[in-house]
Scaffold this active site. Structure first.
Site, PDB file in Angstrom:
ATOM      1  N   ASP A  39       6.684   1.789   6.098  1.00 31.46           N
ATOM      2  CA  ASP A  39       5.346   1.206   5.999  1.00 31.46           C
ATOM      3  C   ASP A  39       4.527   2.012   5.003  1.00 31.46           C
ATOM      4  OD1 ASP A  39       2.995  -0.202   6.395  1.00 31.46           O
ATOM      5  OD2 ASP A  39       2.494   0.857   8.216  1.00 31.46           O
ATOM      6  N   GLU A  98      -4.995   1.556   3.015  1.00 28.79           N
ATOM      7  CA  GLU A  98      -4.801   0.504   4.008  1.00 28.79           C
ATOM      8  C   GLU A  98      -4.822   1.064   5.425  1.00 28.79           C
ATOM      9  OE1 GLU A  98      -2.482  -2.013   6.774  1.00 28.79           O
ATOM     10  OE2 GLU A  98      -1.990  -0.009   6.085  1.00 28.79           O
ATOM     11  N   GLU A  99      -4.257   2.245   5.608  1.00 31.29           N
ATOM     12  CA  GLU A  99      -4.147   2.827   6.953  1.00 31.29           C
ATOM     13  C   GLU A  99      -5.484   3.323   7.503  1.00 31.29           C
ATOM     14  OE1 GLU A  99      -1.609   2.314   8.599  1.00 31.29           O
ATOM     15  OE2 GLU A  99       0.109   2.254   7.257  1.00 31.29           O
ATOM     16  N   ASP A 159      -2.580  -9.322   2.186  1.00 34.35           N
ATOM     17  CA  ASP A 159      -2.067  -8.799   3.444  1.00 34.35           C
ATOM     18  C   ASP A 159      -0.799  -8.018   3.225  1.00 34.35           C
ATOM     19  OD1 ASP A 159      -0.166 -10.949   3.100  1.00 34.35           O
ATOM     20  OD2 ASP A 159       0.175 -10.853   5.252  1.00 34.35           O
ATOM     21  N   HIS A 161       0.853  -1.194   0.000  1.00 37.40           N
ATOM     22  CA  HIS A 161       0.000   0.000   0.000  1.00 37.40           C
ATOM     23  C   HIS A 161       0.883   1.237   0.000  1.00 37.40           C
ATOM     24  CE1 HIS A 161       0.546   1.129   4.284  1.00 37.40           C
ATOM     25  NE2 HIS A 161       0.686  -0.175   4.473  1.00 37.40           N
ATOM     26  N   ASP A 201      -0.389   4.463   1.028  1.00 29.80           N
ATOM     27  CA  ASP A 201      -0.859   5.532   1.901  1.00 29.80           C
ATOM     28  C   ASP A 201      -0.084   5.477   3.219  1.00 29.80           C
ATOM     29  OD1 ASP A 201      -2.147   3.081   2.595  1.00 29.80           O
ATOM     30  OD2 ASP A 201      -3.663   4.180   3.704  1.00 29.80           O
TER      31      ASP A 201
END
Length: 120
Positions: A53, A87-88, A112, A18, A20
């Site tokens: 991340d 995702e966040e 995932d 992801h 974001d």
């Protein structure tokens, strides 16, 4: 975003990332050594919201995909590459839509980030 690299067989795998990041509240800005979205490199370290991340794995996946296309690599299985933007904050417009698309095509995959796997 969902891309497919066609393989030699009909089975598939999914690689995802992801792009974001967790939002930063104004009240938390003084806690940062550098502005959270600046991408400052200080003494050999990159300071920037989302640099671990999940930007690093996302870039690694994109480089791999690019190299596969460049070299004409044909994998044994179909490889789906999924990149999501939310995702966040729950993944309802990202992972959920990718999951629906794969389900509609009868493709079973685990979606995932490498830490938590949830059912349905």
């Amino acid at each position: 975003m969902l891309f497919k690299l066609k393989g030699k067989t009909s089975s598939s795998i999914l690689i995802s990332a992801h792009y974001d990041v967790v939002p930063v509240e104004d009240i938390d800005l003084p806690k940062w050594d550098h502005p959270p979205f600046s991408g400052v490199i200080d003494q050999g370290f990159l300071y920037g919201r989302g640099s671990l991340d999940d930007k690093s794995s996302g870039l690694a996946v994109l480089e791999t995909f690019k190299n596969f296309l460049k070299t004409g690599f044909v994998p044994q299985k179909n490889i789906y590459f999924a990149f999501t933007h939310d995702e966040e904050v729950g993944g309802w417009d990202g992972a959920a839509l990718v999951t629906k698309e794969l389900k509609d095509k009868n493709i079973q995959a685990v979606f995932d980030e490498g830490l938590i796997i949830s059912k349905d």
